[in-house]
Write a protein that holds these residues in place. Structure first.
Motif, PDB file in Angstrom:
ATOM      1  N   ARG A 174     -21.961  -1.959  -2.993  1.00  0.00           N
ATOM      2  CA  ARG A 174     -23.382  -2.823  -2.565  1.00  0.00           C
ATOM      3  C   ARG A 174     -22.793  -3.940  -1.661  1.00  0.00           C
ATOM      4  O   ARG A 174     -23.619  -4.619  -0.864  1.00  0.00           O
ATOM      5  N   ALA A 175     -21.637  -4.201  -2.040  1.00  0.00           N
ATOM      6  CA  ALA A 175     -20.971  -5.483  -1.352  1.00  0.00           C
ATOM      7  C   ALA A 175     -20.651  -4.634   0.285  1.00  0.00           C
ATOM      8  O   ALA A 175     -19.973  -5.637   0.861  1.00  0.00           O
ATOM      9  N   GLY A 176     -20.617  -3.500   0.385  1.00  0.00           N
ATOM     10  CA  GLY A 176     -20.259  -3.030   1.521  1.00  0.00           C
ATOM     11  C   GLY A 176     -18.621  -2.867   1.617  1.00  0.00           C
ATOM     12  O   GLY A 176     -18.219  -2.842   2.761  1.00  0.00           O
ATOM     13  N   THR A 177     -17.756  -2.950   0.585  1.00  0.00           N
ATOM     14  CA  THR A 177     -16.284  -2.691   0.807  1.00  0.00           C
ATOM     15  C   THR A 177     -15.878  -1.570   0.610  1.00  0.00           C
ATOM     16  O   THR A 177     -14.729  -1.048   0.829  1.00  0.00           O
ATOM     17  N   ILE A 178     -16.728  -0.354   0.270  1.00  0.00           N
ATOM     18  CA  ILE A 178     -16.435   0.861   0.201  1.00  0.00           C
ATOM     19  C   ILE A 178     -17.357   1.717   0.858  1.00  0.00           C
ATOM     20  O   ILE A 178     -18.560   1.451   0.968  1.00  0.00           O
ATOM     21  N   THR A 179     -17.064   2.887   1.458  1.00  0.00           N
ATOM     22  CA  THR A 179     -17.796   3.757   2.193  1.00  0.00           C
ATOM     23  C   THR A 179     -18.707   4.870   1.404  1.00  0.00           C
ATOM     24  O   THR A 179     -18.404   4.857   0.132  1.00  0.00           O
ATOM     25  N   ARG A 417     -35.549  -4.925 -11.895  1.00  0.00           N
ATOM     26  CA  ARG A 417     -35.375  -3.997 -10.823  1.00  0.00           C
ATOM     27  C   ARG A 417     -36.205  -4.475  -9.707  1.00  0.00           C
ATOM     28  O   ARG A 417     -35.555  -4.343  -8.623  1.00  0.00           O
ATOM     29  N   ALA A 418     -37.526  -4.876  -9.712  1.00  0.00           N
ATOM     30  CA  ALA A 418     -38.316  -5.260  -8.592  1.00  0.00           C
ATOM     31  C   ALA A 418     -37.836  -6.512  -7.851  1.00  0.00           C
ATOM     32  O   ALA A 418     -37.841  -6.581  -6.641  1.00  0.00           O
ATOM     33  N   ARG A 419     -37.143  -7.323  -8.574  1.00  0.00           N
ATOM     34  CA  ARG A 419     -36.935  -8.809  -7.986  1.00  0.00           C
ATOM     35  C   ARG A 419     -35.326  -9.186  -7.823  1.00  0.00           C
ATOM     36  O   ARG A 419     -35.044  -9.910  -7.116  1.00  0.00           O
ATOM     37  N   ILE A 420     -34.401  -8.567  -8.305  1.00  0.00           N
ATOM     38  CA  ILE A 420     -33.212  -9.024  -8.583  1.00  0.00           C
ATOM     39  C   ILE A 420     -32.381  -9.217  -7.150  1.00  0.00           C
ATOM     40  O   ILE A 420     -31.832 -10.168  -6.852  1.00  0.00           O
ATOM     41  N   ASP A 421     -32.763  -8.151  -6.283  1.00  0.00           N
ATOM     42  CA  ASP A 421     -32.071  -8.044  -5.052  1.00  0.00           C
ATOM     43  C   ASP A 421     -33.024  -8.753  -3.865  1.00  0.00           C
ATOM     44  O   ASP A 421     -32.918  -8.439  -2.653  1.00  0.00           O
ATOM     45  N   ILE A 454     -25.723  -8.622 -10.740  1.00  0.00           N
ATOM     46  CA  ILE A 454     -25.632  -9.767  -9.943  1.00  0.00           C
ATOM     47  C   ILE A 454     -26.503  -9.521  -8.772  1.00  0.00           C
ATOM     48  O   ILE A 454     -26.335  -8.482  -7.929  1.00  0.00           O
ATOM     49  N   PRO A 455     -27.092 -10.547  -8.388  1.00  0.00           N
ATOM     50  CA  PRO A 455     -27.859 -10.279  -7.105  1.00  0.00           C
ATOM     51  C   PRO A 455     -27.061 -10.133  -5.891  1.00  0.00           C
ATOM     52  O   PRO A 455     -26.121 -10.603  -5.641  1.00  0.00           O
ATOM     53  N   ASP A 456     -27.504  -9.060  -4.979  1.00  0.00           N
ATOM     54  CA  ASP A 456     -26.989  -8.621  -3.764  1.00  0.00           C
ATOM     55  C   ASP A 456     -26.450  -9.708  -2.997  1.00  0.00           C
ATOM     56  O   ASP A 456     -25.359  -9.802  -2.535  1.00  0.00           O
ATOM     57  N   LYS A 457     -27.358 -10.855  -2.875  1.00  0.00           N
ATOM     58  CA  LYS A 457     -26.736 -11.867  -1.882  1.00  0.00           C
ATOM     59  C   LYS A 457     -25.720 -12.606  -2.544  1.00  0.00           C
ATOM     60  O   LYS A 457     -24.882 -13.150  -1.833  1.00  0.00           O
ATOM     61  N   LEU A 458     -25.766 -13.004  -3.615  1.00  0.00           N
ATOM     62  CA  LEU A 458     -24.467 -13.387  -4.313  1.00  0.00           C
ATOM     63  C   LEU A 458     -23.351 -12.348  -4.416  1.00  0.00           C
ATOM     64  O   LEU A 458     -22.106 -13.032  -4.253  1.00  0.00           O
ATOM     65  N   LEU A 459     -23.394 -11.439  -4.590  1.00  0.00           N
ATOM     66  CA  LEU A 459     -22.256 -10.334  -4.447  1.00  0.00           C
ATOM     67  C   LEU A 459     -21.731 -10.508  -3.122  1.00  0.00           C
ATOM     68  O   LEU A 459     -20.415 -10.495  -3.148  1.00  0.00           O
TER      69      LEU A 459
END
Ligand code: FES
Length: 573
Positions: A174-179, A417-421, A454-459
């Motif tokens: 989710r943080a984009g560090t693995i493919t 699920r609907a709002r966390i990200d 943990i919300p995507d934007k914080l990750l």
């Protein structure tokens, strides 16, 4: 009759001159058995939780044959009973909803059939407590054969931990560090063999607790599922249970207050799963022994974490086994254990531990170099958790163990699920994420939602841990500053239902406090305006569950199973 002259329970079905015994014996002939193959022999029920959908138990069909071998060898008559399988992976919303159902099935099978003793086979998370709760209520001689952990996972030479690394790499993806290609490869390497999760998750915690209670052969709980030692242990368990019937050694002779206390110490020294609090309280309840969260907290302050097994430590169950296994770990705690109590071996717990050694102190740490000087589990109380909540702080960022932050509240998992990200979610690094509605009734079944994402934007900003509070449970393979099992749950009007966005929530592990910074009057005002939600079930097993389930601090048993009382002998009518 047993060699010691004890009348077998099964004799009530098979002995005598009447029509009843004639009919039962005629049906034994239908099964292909001559009288000398079963008459006068202890009938041993092998309760097998094998299923084609449960990868943790996929070897148990074959392993039951080894148990049978041992039973025949000792002069017993083995009968395999397939019982419900509780697959942590596949059963939704959570196998916790069905733990008590399996326990009822076990109890009633043992009671209603001509059974003298039982071998209980399983290990995937709730299976162990379910089997043991049912057997404790039935009260016959019983021995537990743990399914054993799976082998280490592997990805490009890196050790992988089922569960723990799945969550970790999910965050990295989710943080984009693995493919995506990395992620697909990891999928094939996470779980490479039959057996239960090879971290110190709920499965390994509860099978270890069963061994510490004295319900397995010594050293059984950590044997890898595919090791030939596992075959030998299964056969030896079959042999031993026949002897137990002969000796009249019932499960109630093994399960004492001292045994449960040692099981709690064991769980704490392992840095084990928080789920063990619920399961051990429920199991003790079936034994008529009071055990509470207060016991966990008291012992947690005394017992160091010695097992360096993920998620609290570095290694995996295979390493733990080779390092000396549970006997090795218990040898470190020997001075604090109740060594005089009896186990299924017929010897004392202390005798079972004689000769135990630690072969690798980096995996099973010495008392003067623990992973954590305390048990790593704290029971919190305060106006947000009047009946208690738990945190496995040894698996949390220490900086978060004393923290006050504004709440970001979700009501139910769908809302989460609907709002966390959502990019518009108002959340910061110091926020406290709150999930209300994940408890025994509200979840329903108290699912393992507790490691709230943990919300995507914080990750993406590098945040990897936050204070999270819920009335749900979390997988034993999970980690983070997650406060769990808040009781009473929001669904029944617990204070978690009253928290609103922006309220300040305080977690103080050292002081054992979980609090919302609101005056009592404000909480009372909100409580008066609270509208109870509709029941989560209207019919069926779910309704039975909903109407009788107790709260997390009471073990989530059905009150009618937990209460004392007698059950009529099935042969009396
Ligand atoms: Fe069965 Fe983890 S999924 S033990």
């Amino acid at each position: 009759m047993t060699p010691s002259g004890r009348r077998l329970r099964s004799a009530a079905w098979f002995e005598g001159e009447g029509l009843r015994a004639f009919s039962h014996n005629a049906r034994m002939r239908q099964l292909g058995l001559n009288a000398q193959e079963h008459l006068g022999k202890p009938v041993i029920a092998i309760l097998n939780t094998w299923s084609g959908i449960n990868p943790c138990h996929m070897h148990l069909r074959e392993r039951a044959q080894q148990v049978e071998r041992g039973v025949w060898q000792a002069g017993g008559y083995p009968v395999e009973f397939p019982v419900s399988t509780l697959s942590e992976t596949y059963q939704k919303p959570t196998p916790m909803l069905y733990r008590n159902m399996l326990s009822m099935e076990v109890e009633e099978i043992l009671r209603s059939y001509p059974v003298d003793g039982a071998v209980l086979m399983g290990g995937c998370d709730k299976t162990t407590p379910a089997l043991l709760m049912g057997a404790a209520s039935a009260g016959l001689p019983a021995i537990f054969v743990p399914a054993g952990p799976m082998l280490r996972g592997n990805w490009r030479g890196q050790r992988l931990a089922s569960g723990t690394d799945m969550w970790r790499f999910w965050d990295e993806k989710r943080a984009g560090t693995i493919t995506d290609a990395d992620w697909a490869e990891i999928q094939s390497g996470l779980a490479r063999s039959p057996g239960t999760c090879m971290t110190m998750g709920t499965a390994s915690t509860m099978t270890a607790a069963a061994e510490a209670l004295g319900l397995t052969l010594p050293g059984a709980s950590s044997i890898p599922a595919v090791d030939s030692a596992h075959h030998r242990m299964a056969a030896a368990a079959g042999l031993r249970v026949v002897e137990m019937v002969g000796e009249g050694l019932a499960i109630g002779d093994v399960l004492s207050r001292e045994a449960y206390e040692d099981a709690v110490r064991t769980v704490l020294a392992l840095g084990g799963s928080t789920n063990s609090c619920i399961h051990l309280i429920a199991m003790a309840g079936r034994s008529g022994i009071p055990l509470s969260l207060t016991d966990f907290d008291r012992l947690s302050r005394e017992v160091p974490v010695l097992a360096s097994v993920q998620p609290a430590g570095e290694h995996l169950m295979e390493d733990f086994h080779y390092a000396g296994g549970l006997r090795g770990l218990l040898s470190r705690l020997r001075d604090t254990l109740h060594l005089d109590r009896t186990t299924v071996t017929g010897r004392t717990f202390g005798e079972d531990l004689d000769g135990a050694e630690v072969h690798d102190p980096s995996v099973i740490r010495p008392l003067d170099d623990p992973i954590s000087p305390e048990g790593g589990l704290a029971v919190l109380r305060g106006n947000l958790a009047p009946d208690g909540a738990v945190i496995k702080y040894v698996a949390a960022d220490p900086a978060l163990c004393k923290h006050t932050g504004p709440a970001v509240v979700f009501h139910g998992y769908e809302d989460l699920r609907a709002r966390i990200d959502s990019p518009s979610l108002e959340v910061a690094e110091d926020s406290v994420i709150v999930l209300a509605g994940g408890g025994p009734k509200g979840g329903p079944g108290m699912p393992e939602y507790g490691m709230l994402p943990i919300p995507d934007k914080l990750l993406r900003r590098g945040v990897r841990d936050m204070v999270r509070v819920s009335d749900a449970r979390m997988s034993g393979t999970s980690y983070g500053a997650c406060v769990l099992h808040v009781a009473p749950e929001a669904h029944v009007g617990g204070p978690l239902a009253l928290v609103r966005d922006g309220d300040l929530v305080t977690l103080d592990v050292e002081a054992r406090v979980l609090r919302v910074e609101l005056p009592d009057e404000e909480l009372d005002r909100r409580r008066a305006a609270w509208v109870p939600p509709a029941p989560t079930f209207e019919r069926g097993y779910g309704a039975l569950y909903y109407e009788h389930i107790t709260q997390a601090n009471e073990g989530c048993d059905f009150e009618f199973l937990a209460r004392p009382g007698t059950t009529p002998d099935p042969n009396a009518r």
